[in-house]
Write a protein that holds these residues in place. Sequence first.
Motif, PDB file in Angstrom:
ATOM      1  N   SER A   7      -6.190   0.605   6.948  1.00  0.00           N
ATOM      2  CA  SER A   7      -7.156   0.048   5.988  1.00  0.00           C
ATOM      3  C   SER A   7      -6.486  -0.889   4.991  1.00  0.00           C
ATOM      4  CB  SER A   7      -7.854   1.186   5.227  1.00  0.00           C
ATOM      5  OG  SER A   7      -8.513   2.057   6.115  1.00  0.00           O
ATOM      6  N   ALA A  11      -1.386   9.862   5.516  1.00  0.00           N
ATOM      7  CA  ALA A  11      -2.555   9.025   5.227  1.00  0.00           C
ATOM      8  C   ALA A  11      -2.623   7.869   6.208  1.00  0.00           C
ATOM      9  CB  ALA A  11      -2.477   8.505   3.795  1.00  0.00           C
ATOM     10  N   GLY A  22      -9.147  13.193   4.322  1.00  0.00           N
ATOM     11  CA  GLY A  22      -9.751  13.091   3.001  1.00  0.00           C
ATOM     12  C   GLY A  22      -8.746  12.750   1.918  1.00  0.00           C
ATOM     13  N   CYS A  25       0.834  -1.202   0.000  1.00  0.00           N
ATOM     14  CA  CYS A  25       0.000   0.000   0.000  1.00  0.00           C
ATOM     15  C   CYS A  25       0.871   1.256   0.000  1.00  0.00           C
ATOM     16  CB  CYS A  25      -0.923  -0.013   1.214  1.00  0.00           C
ATOM     17  SG  CYS A  25      -2.007   1.429   1.352  1.00  0.00           S
ATOM     18  N   ALA A  47      -4.563   5.516   5.932  1.00  0.00           N
ATOM     19  CA  ALA A  47      -4.859   4.305   5.167  1.00  0.00           C
ATOM     20  C   ALA A  47      -3.636   3.428   4.963  1.00  0.00           C
ATOM     21  CB  ALA A  47      -5.448   4.695   3.804  1.00  0.00           C
ATOM     22  N   THR A  53      -7.029  10.431  -0.610  1.00  0.00           N
ATOM     23  CA  THR A  53      -7.218   9.183  -1.340  1.00  0.00           C
ATOM     24  C   THR A  53      -6.101   9.019  -2.356  1.00  0.00           C
ATOM     25  OG1 THR A  53      -8.581  10.222  -3.057  1.00  0.00           O
ATOM     26  CG2 THR A  53      -9.728   9.365  -1.100  1.00  0.00           C
ATOM     27  N   LEU A  54      -5.908   7.800  -2.790  1.00  0.00           N
ATOM     28  CA  LEU A  54      -4.876   7.519  -3.784  1.00  0.00           C
ATOM     29  C   LEU A  54      -5.127   8.317  -5.060  1.00  0.00           C
ATOM     30  CD1 LEU A  54      -2.375   5.707  -4.118  1.00  0.00           C
ATOM     31  CD2 LEU A  54      -3.885   3.933  -5.037  1.00  0.00           C
ATOM     32  N   GLU A  55      -6.398   8.428  -5.438  1.00  0.00           N
ATOM     33  CA  GLU A  55      -6.747   9.122  -6.672  1.00  0.00           C
ATOM     34  C   GLU A  55      -6.468  10.625  -6.580  1.00  0.00           C
ATOM     35  OE1 GLU A  55      -8.469   5.322  -6.262  1.00  0.00           O
ATOM     36  OE2 GLU A  55      -8.750   7.068  -4.956  1.00  0.00           O
ATOM     37  N   ARG A  56      -6.536  11.172  -5.382  1.00  0.00           N
ATOM     38  CA  ARG A  56      -6.362  12.608  -5.198  1.00  0.00           C
ATOM     39  C   ARG A  56      -4.892  13.029  -5.112  1.00  0.00           C
ATOM     40  NH1 ARG A  56      -8.364  16.053   0.073  1.00  0.00           N
ATOM     41  NH2 ARG A  56      -8.059  18.134  -0.819  1.00  0.00           N
ATOM     42  N   TYR A 112       1.044   4.561  -2.753  1.00  0.00           N
ATOM     43  CA  TYR A 112       0.908   5.969  -2.388  1.00  0.00           C
ATOM     44  C   TYR A 112       2.173   6.745  -2.769  1.00  0.00           C
ATOM     45  CZ  TYR A 112      -3.550   5.800   0.092  1.00  0.00           C
ATOM     46  OH  TYR A 112      -4.885   5.704   0.387  1.00  0.00           O
TER      47      TYR A 112
END
Length: 292
Positions: free
Chosen positions: A278, A272, A253, A121, A274, A255-258, A125
């Motif tokens: 997660s 993060a 807030g 993970c 996450a 996220t990987l996409e952001r 990132y």
Amino acid sequence: MSEMKLPEIDFQRVDQLIESALAEDLGERGDTTTLAVIPPELMATAVLLAKEDLVCAGLPVAERVFRRLDGHCRFEALVKEGEFCPKGTLLARIAGRAQALLTAERTALNFLQRLCGVATCARRYADALRGSGTQVLDTRKTTPGYRNLEKYAVAAGGAANHRIGLFDRVMIKDNHRELAGLEGAGGIGRSVARARRMFPDLEVQVEADSLNEVREALEAGADYILLDNMSNEMMAEAVKMTAGRAKLEASGGITLERLPSIGKLGVDFVSAGALTHSVKSADISMDIEAEK
């Protein structure tokens, strides 16, 4: 990937985790199936196999588990910590008493799968921000007792470690601000000043929910400012306002996409939770066969 310097593993704490995990698995009677079925003199070899693409982290911990049950076993790591391993990669080979290998299997895999999952993970990132000048950080949102190991795995994945605990940085978060505000206006300034007096050797970070709080943290001389749950537009304004006077960390807030869009704003860090809270454990198996 180039050689990286990883944090030290606290093996004293790891040994406590291993003892607890084995006690949980073995109870008072031990591995009843293995004791009943496998002759004590039988020797065996086994391999740890990646059943999906992953970044390796935790082989020294897995080795520790096997050696706890067979101090004479031979453990050969076949890949390096932090190495990307495609599905089908052999991660390690172990040779020793068959009973010990079977009894250690699940505990060793539980550690290894979790840490490889964290590292994998973290690599995703870190890759999303590669070349941007913004660095990915982990948080304290770790499994109780596993913080040293999970932060080790984050580093193996190519991301970076934030503070380790409550002791190595002053971090004035929202609840601290609220309580400090009960004394009247200027709570951030008072909090930073008090922190400087009590812990002059530590860096001070302030969490800010608004641009006004960013301004107050700058006036107080904070070393780091955490931009909490801000839009990209607000963070871009905070970067202009700060002009290099403090390090800026985007959080909340995330996220990987952001990440690619945040990497263009000029903040120094993105943190993060996450990376550790997660994560899906990696799929790894142990295949064993009796020596001929």
